[in-house]
Every structure is written in C-alpha cells, then in structure tokens.
Design a protein around this motif. Sequence first.
Motif, PDB file in Angstrom:
ATOM      1  N   ASP A  11      24.347  32.842  37.775  1.00 22.98           N
ATOM      2  CA  ASP A  11      22.990  32.968  37.130  1.00 22.98           C
ATOM      3  C   ASP A  11      22.052  33.354  38.181  1.00 22.98           C
ATOM      4  N   LYS A  70      19.565  26.484  35.250  1.00 21.56           N
ATOM      5  CA  LYS A  70      21.055  26.882  35.446  1.00 21.56           C
ATOM      6  C   LYS A  70      21.893  26.371  36.257  1.00 21.56           C
ATOM      7  N   SER A 122      26.327  22.547  41.049  1.00 19.97           N
ATOM      8  CA  SER A 122      26.635  23.932  41.365  1.00 19.97           C
ATOM      9  C   SER A 122      27.711  24.192  42.564  1.00 19.97           C
TER      10      SER A 122
END
Length: 790
Positions: free
Chosen positions: A235, A378, A411
């Motif tokens: 992303d 994200k 992430s």
Amino acid sequence: MKEDNLEKKAAIKKPDAENPYTLLDLKLTPVKTWSAGIPAVLAAFADLIEEKAVIRGTKALFKMNQAGGFDCPSCAWPDPDDERSPIGEYCENGAKALAEEATSKRVTPEFFKVNSVFELAKLTDYEIGKMGRLTDPVYLPENATHYVPISWDDAFKKIAQHLNELKDPNEAAFYTSGRTSNEASFLYQLFAKEFGTNNMPDCSNMCHETSGSALRPTIGIGKGTVTLEDFYDTDVIVIIGQNPGTNAPRMMSALAKGKKNGAKIIAINPLPEAGLFGFRNPQEISGILGDGDKLADLYLPVKINGDMALLKALECFLVDFERKSPGEVFDREFIKEKTTGYDAFVERVEGYNAEELAQLSGVPLSAIYDAAQMIAFKKRIIVCWGMGLTQQPNGVHMIREILNILLLKGSIGKQGAGVCPVRGHSNVQGNRTMMIDEKPTDEQLDRLQAYFGFNPPRAHGYDVVRAIKAMDEGKVKLLFCMGGNFLSATPDTTYTANAIRKLNLIVSVSTKLNRGHLVHGKESIILPTYGRSDEDIVKGQVQIVSTENSMGVVQSSKGMLKPVSDNLVNETQIVCRMAMATLGDRSVVNWQLYHDSYNAVRDAIEKCIPGFENYNERVREKAGFYLPNAARDGKFITKNFGDRAPFTLTELPDNKLDDDEYMMATTRTHDQFNTTIYGLDDRYRGIKNERRVVFMNQVDIEKGGFKAGDKVDLFNYDDGIERIAPLFIIVSYQIPERNTVTYFPETNVLVSINNVVEESNMPASKYVRIKIRKHTPEIFERVKKIEASS
C-alpha cells in the motif's frame, strides 16, 4: 652504505593521499526530474566504447543477472525470482561496472616500470581507475619508488614471512570489500581465525553496520524482511535517506510496478533526487516516447539529521488518529501478541509537540500531516533506507524509530510490509553471513570449532575505525585487503593515510589500480584477481561462485569472459595459498582441498552456517534460494525480549550550529559507484565535468557573502583539529538552509575519525560540521603543514 640508504630514503617523495586540488571546467545543466530512459542506455554503451570493449562487453551484458550468468559486480538489488528481462536485467551503473571489468586496457609490469608511485599519485582517482585491469602481481620494496614484478610463490612467501614474524596474530587485520564471493569470504574468515585473530574490518562497517546494530536486538535479524514481490503488492513505500536513481537504479522498476498496482510512495531526503520523482523505463514504449512513471506522491525535504524529529512528528499524528478511531490505525492484536513497551512508548510520544518537531525537521507541519494520513489506515507499509540514515550519529536510533512506526501498524512480517535496508555492494550482505565479522558470536565459533577442530579466538577484533586507530598506534602492522580501496573509502583521509604508512606491509587483492595502492606501508604487494564476469576455470572445469543479495537470496554466478591475463589467481585460491604458505603443517584445515574445489568449500559452509542445507544443489536452481528469516515470517527471536519486538525510547538530537557553521553530508555522483569514479558528470543534479563542488541553499550563499560559482575552502574543527578540503565551487541548489552536500572521497578528509555512529561505530559521513571561506591560494601551504605534522 648506511648513509646512502638515508639519502635514498630522504629522496622518496610521499604520495598524495588526496585527489589533486585542481578544478576542471564546471558546466551546469538543467536538474533532472526523472531518471533512466534513453540517456541511461546511451551512457552505459558510451563506457563500453571508451573501454574499447563493445563486442566483448555487450556479449557479457546479456548474461549479467541472468539465470546461469554472472551476478552484477555493482549493487545488491535482487533479481526477479521468475522471469527476467531478455533485453537486459541490468542498469546504467551495472553496465559501467562491467565495462571496467571487460576493458581492453591493461596495467602490466612494464607500466609500473615507467610510472613511479609518486607520479601516479598526481593523477585523480578517475584517471587512476581508467588505467585498466591489473595483469601480474607486483611488489613495492621498502624505500622503493616503483612497483616491480614478483612471482605468485614469492608473494605468498613474503606475506607468510611478515605474518609469522608478528608478535601477536592481532597485529594483522584482514579487510573485505563487498564484491568477494561467499566461497572466498568463508575461507578468508576461516584463515584469519585459524591464524588467531578476529580483526576483520569490512565495508559493512562503513555502510550498513548501523542497520544491523538497530535490527538485531529489536527483530532478531540484522537484515531486511521484505522480498522483491512485496514491492509489487503493497500500500505504501517510504524511501528515506536513499537515492534509488543513482544508488540502486534497478529498484526503480520495482517502485514503478508497485505504483501501477496502487502503492503510494513517500520520499524523504534533503535533496530532491530525480530517482525519487520519475522513472522512464527504457524497456517500455512509455519510457522512450512518453513521460514515464511519476513515482513520489509526496516529497518531504528534511534537514540533515532532521529525520528523527520528522518520524516523531508522524507518530504524534498517528497517536492522535488512533485516539479518534480506536483500533483502526494501530494493529492492537499485533501489539499485544508480538511487542513489548507499547504504553511507555505512547506516553513518550504524547509528551512531544508536533509543531515543534516539524520546525526541527525542516518540513512543513502540513506535509507531515499528509504523510501521516497516507499511512494511518494502511497496514502494508515498506520502509526503505540507505546511508542517508546509517551514516548519521544517531542512525541506530532513527532506524529503531522507523521500527516503532511499523510495530504500531503491525507492518512487519506480512505480505507487502517490512523493513528494507538497501545494501550497496553486490555481496556485502553475503560477506556478513559468511562470518566476515569482527564480532562473531559464540554459536558461530562453536560450529567452526566442532567442524574443523581448532579453537578460534573469542575476543572481538577491530572494525574499520578501530583498525585505523590501531594502525596509527602501531598495534596493527599488516593490513590485507581483499578488494576495495581502503584509503578512499575511509574517513579522515590525512589521519588514515599516515596510519597506513606506519604498516610494515599492506597487501591488496584487486582487479584495477586505485589510490590505495599508492599510499602504502613500508612494503606493498598488489595481487591481481578475477572480476565477477571473468571465466574461472579450476582443474579444467568452469566454476560457479555464489552471492547473497539485499533480500537474502543466495544465487550462483558464473563468469564468461576470457580473463585479461593468464597470470591472474581467483580470490578463493589466493586465500588457500596464503594459508598454506603461512600456517604450513600447523594447520588442521585441508586448504588444498578447498583450493581445488569450490564444491568442497560449499560443503563446509553447509556444515558451519545455518540455512545452507543442500547448498551445492540449491545454489544451482534457477532463482537460487532464500535464507531463513524469522522476522519475515512474523517471528521475533531476540536476545533480551524473547519472542517479542520492543518499542524503543529514543531522544531528539541537538543539531544546533554556530553562526558560521553548516551541516555537510557526503554523497556520490551518478557517475560513481562507491569509490570507483566512472566519469566526471552528475547528470541528474546538473553537474558536468567537475567533482569539487559544494551544494548550498541560495539564501545561505547570499547570507555568507558568497555567490554561485565562487571558489571556496571547506574546514572542519572536530577534536580541536583543523581539517581542510581546499578549492571547491559553490553550486546553488534546492537544499534546506544551513545544509550542504559534497562528493566523496574528495571531502572524506573533513570526516573526523571520531565522528561515528553510536553503537555501530560507523563513520558519520552524513553529519559533518563545516565552515566555508573564500578560497585563497595560501591554503595549500596550510594543507601541506597539516599533512606534515600528522
């Protein structure tokens, strides 16, 4: 006789440690807003023409980075696992590196007969590098003015004599550059340890030691956690302190593919580099006839070392977003199950003021807010960095601050997310995997001891900075360099040069001549070896070697060009012959076996290093194989935190400057790879035919009483010592106020040996306080006095 020797010694002229202090003919061209395209293709083939290697080199280009071909001798960016471009899986810099390997120019013993060391040192690094490939081993006796031919056997006898005369094995140091293969690197460290030392400074100590120092204690591995495919399916990609258009041009294709698949790109850098904004792929019609691909969606022009304030400001916004939308910004489950220290970290963030942080970073608060919005909701986020971070004094902590953000978002350890330190030289990561490390672990040493039957030294050795200091103090008397240009790569050039001159012997395994051969110890030996593209035949069989790229893929490399001389010896055999000459009957290692068989070397690696099971079979697979990476799989195996990754509490740096000071960062041109100078242009930044330039903000130019084009001298006063880089030209550029940028190695002289990164002990070459004064001819006399007094 004694008086004659004294007169002869007095007549020896000390070679210059620096490039000549002369200006060429600077031409300024428009600054580029895109990279690659047809100009890159033309520049690549221009080098093949210049090196008189068009047919030979072009043939090799189509085998570079291809399955069954050879690995590029330039950067460590990975090759695609599946299909590779049939047109060419290489970039402009890779083609230039190949051109210099494939060149028809030769540096023979006759060359050294007519060119003294002192006369050669009057040339620039660019001119020295363009002399061609070395063909034969040569030796510089003590007090001699010229290198003379020496046989391989005599060279190894002389090296062995020097090594065996040392009072302590730790009086030797063994340096490694990033292009050395896995096989040669493994044997090299094995010899050093059997000889009795862990003094193994290497190029990691100057580029990404900071990354390893930051990552190992926090996620359990000192490498990146993403694959090339992650770039295609993510992303957000954040590029911080890195210039992909010059430093890793093949990265541009991955960024463009990710962008086409929907990724947003945030670029953070003091300079607006062309490679951060646009990419014209010369293998696509749009890259030839169209505008190419726009890359960065957001550019944040951070001040030098303002990155920490910027990252903390981002965190302030993220914490605020999470407070307003609980569980939608932070990955609460990930934080609970896989991290530790969250509450203390958030409390620290809440104590900061985003507006004050923005002012410290030099980036408008609104732009930081935009960046925070881009990543807030994200999960698949990749953060890439280069030496713009790793060569800062607080680089370790800045990388851990990046990890803090990724841990908040969950992430890391998932598809399309993680950390990506973009490594430089082609096998610098593989060197470290092969235990080229001044700080080997007990586990590594135990495995060596169990397999080979000798007890390797346990005490830590010298890294690059400590090795230079030890040379200066007389503690290291012999330096063996497996590739590289030690002098031009290291900081504090005058200090380092004089430390080298105190050595009894320096040995350089090289493909080409460089300044490191001209500033030498009492004696010096140059051993010529194969390039990555050269065909390597042992016992009648063409050999493969192996390397590891930035993403932990081990793959084969098979040269295909006829070597430039019949008197070259490959690096693996150089190590083995040195070991046999030095250790003789007291060695327990079967060096002759490894001399004759690369397969045998790989069998030994398989037994000693985890992750190399069935090495000889798997390395011959089309795409090679991935090494284990627990963090990539979402498992954090750390020494102090078990199976959890810690949030790190860091501090803001004090970047205050005196009224007459500027912050300087060194960088390289687009016509350069590490210390190798391919040409005199920096096409993307609009510089033509000059390297002695200093980029300044126009406001600073006017405030300082200068004007663009002025000739100036640069000064550093760290440690109370005056360091001078004379005769530079001011170039007005889009750069934050009070910040400047110059090229290395020309300004390495300004980087104090004590200006290092906390924890990693790397030279902090991106954080140098300087003063700028109008040039005066008298400055050269001051420089000479400094060199003499050193």
